[in-house]
Design a protein around this motif. Structure first.
Motif, short mmCIF file in Angstrom:
data_model
loop_
_atom_site.label_atom_id
_atom_site.label_comp_id
_atom_site.label_asym_id
_atom_site.label_seq_id
_atom_site.Cartn_x
_atom_site.Cartn_y
_atom_site.Cartn_z
N ASN A 44 0.82 -1.21 0.00
CA ASN A 44 0.00 0.00 0.00
C ASN A 44 0.86 1.27 0.00
O ASN A 44 0.43 2.33 0.44
CB ASN A 44 -0.96 0.00 1.19
N PHE A 45 2.09 1.13 -0.46
CA PHE A 45 3.01 2.26 -0.56
C PHE A 45 3.08 2.64 -2.04
O PHE A 45 3.51 1.84 -2.86
CB PHE A 45 4.39 1.85 -0.02
N PHE A 46 2.61 3.82 -2.34
CA PHE A 46 2.48 4.26 -3.74
C PHE A 46 3.66 5.15 -4.10
O PHE A 46 3.81 6.23 -3.53
CB PHE A 46 1.17 5.03 -3.93
N VAL A 47 4.48 4.70 -5.04
CA VAL A 47 5.67 5.46 -5.42
C VAL A 47 5.55 5.85 -6.89
O VAL A 47 5.12 5.05 -7.73
CB VAL A 47 6.96 4.64 -5.20
N GLY A 48 5.93 7.07 -7.20
CA GLY A 48 5.93 7.55 -8.58
C GLY A 48 7.28 8.13 -8.94
O GLY A 48 7.94 8.76 -8.10
N ALA A 49 7.70 7.90 -10.18
CA ALA A 49 8.96 8.47 -10.66
C ALA A 49 8.72 9.06 -12.04
O ALA A 49 7.97 8.50 -12.85
CB ALA A 49 10.04 7.39 -10.72
N ALA A 50 9.37 10.19 -12.31
CA ALA A 50 9.26 10.83 -13.62
C ALA A 50 10.66 11.16 -14.11
O ALA A 50 11.51 11.60 -13.34
CB ALA A 50 8.42 12.09 -13.54
N VAL A 51 10.86 10.91 -15.40
CA VAL A 51 12.19 11.06 -16.00
C VAL A 51 12.11 12.13 -17.09
O VAL A 51 11.25 12.06 -17.97
CB VAL A 51 12.65 9.71 -16.61
N LEU A 52 13.02 13.11 -17.00
CA LEU A 52 13.07 14.19 -17.99
C LEU A 52 14.18 13.91 -18.99
O LEU A 52 15.34 13.73 -18.63
CB LEU A 52 13.33 15.53 -17.29
N LEU A 53 13.80 13.88 -20.28
CA LEU A 53 14.78 13.64 -21.35
C LEU A 53 15.30 14.97 -21.91
O LEU A 53 14.68 16.02 -21.71
CB LEU A 53 14.13 12.82 -22.46
N GLU A 54 16.40 14.87 -22.63
CA GLU A 54 17.05 16.08 -23.16
C GLU A 54 16.16 16.89 -24.10
O GLU A 54 16.31 18.10 -24.22
CB GLU A 54 18.36 15.72 -23.87
N ASN A 55 15.21 16.20 -24.74
CA ASN A 55 14.32 16.91 -25.66
C ASN A 55 13.07 17.45 -24.96
O ASN A 55 12.12 17.89 -25.60
CB ASN A 55 13.92 15.99 -26.82
N GLY A 56 13.05 17.35 -23.62
CA GLY A 56 11.92 17.89 -22.87
C GLY A 56 10.81 16.89 -22.62
O GLY A 56 9.89 17.14 -21.83
N THR A 83 12.26 3.89 -19.98
CA THR A 83 12.90 4.97 -20.72
C THR A 83 14.06 4.43 -21.56
O THR A 83 14.20 4.76 -22.74
CB THR A 83 13.41 6.06 -19.74
N GLY A 84 14.88 3.59 -20.95
CA GLY A 84 16.02 3.01 -21.66
C GLY A 84 15.57 2.16 -22.84
O GLY A 84 16.21 2.13 -23.90
N ALA A 85 14.44 1.48 -22.65
CA ALA A 85 13.94 0.58 -23.71
C ALA A 85 13.31 1.36 -24.86
O ALA A 85 13.34 0.93 -26.01
CB ALA A 85 12.93 -0.40 -23.11
N ASN A 86 12.72 2.51 -24.54
CA ASN A 86 11.98 3.26 -25.57
C ASN A 86 12.74 4.45 -26.14
O ASN A 86 12.44 4.90 -27.24
CB ASN A 86 10.64 3.72 -25.00
N PHE A 87 13.68 4.98 -25.37
CA PHE A 87 14.48 6.13 -25.84
C PHE A 87 15.97 5.84 -25.60
O PHE A 87 16.62 6.55 -24.83
CB PHE A 87 14.07 7.40 -25.10
#
Ligand code: THU
Length: 162
Positions: A44-56, A83-87
Motif C-alpha cells: 500500500n506504498f504508492f511510489v511515482g517516478a518521472a524522467v526528464l529527457l534532453e528533448n523535454g 525509458t532506456g527501452a523506448n528512448f
C-alpha cells in the motif's frame, strides 16, 4: 596504516515545491501523478517516478508489486528501464521521485533503494552526463541532488571487470 577518507555530498533542500524551477516542479508533479498508477496491493506504498529527457519529453513509472514479492519492481526502475527501452539514445536530464502511504494522503519521501541507485547509476555512466535527482521530502520539503553518483558514492561499475 589506517587512512580516513571523507565523502562530502551536497544537496539542496527547499521548503516547498513552489521553490523549484518550473521544469523541475512540473517533473515532480508528473511523478506525483504517476504514483496514482502504482500497483501496490501488498505494501500500500504508492511510489511515482518521472524522467526528464534532453528533448523535454517526460516518461514516468510507478511501483509494480507481485504476489511473489521479489518479482515486483520499484517505481524508479520501472521508469528508467522503460525509458532506456523506448528512448535508448536520448540523454536523461533528471528524475523525480515521490511516494504516498496509500492512494490518498500527503506525499512523503521515498529515497531510492540501493538496487534502484545502482540501476540509475548505469544510465548516468552510459550517457556520461549527470542526472539531477529531485526527491520529494517530508512535510512539503524537496531535496535536489546534482547526480545519481551522489546517492551512491562508492560504486560498483563495469570498470571492475572490463
Ligand atoms: N519502492 C519504490 O517503488 N521505490 C523506492 O524508492 C522504495 C520502495 C516500492 C517497492 C514496493 O512496491 C513498495 O515501495 C514498498 O517497499
Amino acid at each position: 596504516m589506517v587512512k580516513q577518507l571523507n565523502i562530502n555530498i551536497a544537496y539542496e533542500e527547499l521548503d516547498n515545491i513552489d521553490e523549484l524551477n518550473p521544469t523541475d516542479k512540473n517533473l515532480l508533479i508528473v511523478a506525483r501523478k504517476a504514483s496514482e498508477k502504482a500497483y501496490a496491493p501488498y505494501s500500500n506504498f504508492f511510489v511515482g517516478a518521472a524522467v526528464l529527457l534532453e528533448n523535454g519529453e517526460i516518461t514516468s513509472g510507478a511501483n509494480q508489486e507481485n504476489a511473489a514479492y521479489p518479482s515486483g519492481l520499484c517505481a524508479e526502475r520501472t521508469a528508467i528501464f522503460w525509458t532506456g527501452a523506448n528512448f535508448p539514445t536520448k540523454k536523461i536530464e533528471a528524475i523525480a521521485v515521490t511516494a504516498k502511504k496509500g492512494p490518498i494522503g500527503d506525499f512523503i519521501m521515498a529515497s531510492p533503494c540501493g538496487a534502484c541507485r545502482q540501476a540509475l547509476l548505469e544510465y548516468e555512466i552510459k550517457q556520461k552526463e549527470n542526472i539531477r535527482v529531485i526527491l520529494e521530502g517530508n512535510n512539503g520539503k524537496v531535496l535536489i541532488l546534482n547526480a545519481i553518483r551522489d546517492l551512491l558514492p562508492i560504486q560498483f561499475t563495469s570498470e571492475a571487470f572490463l
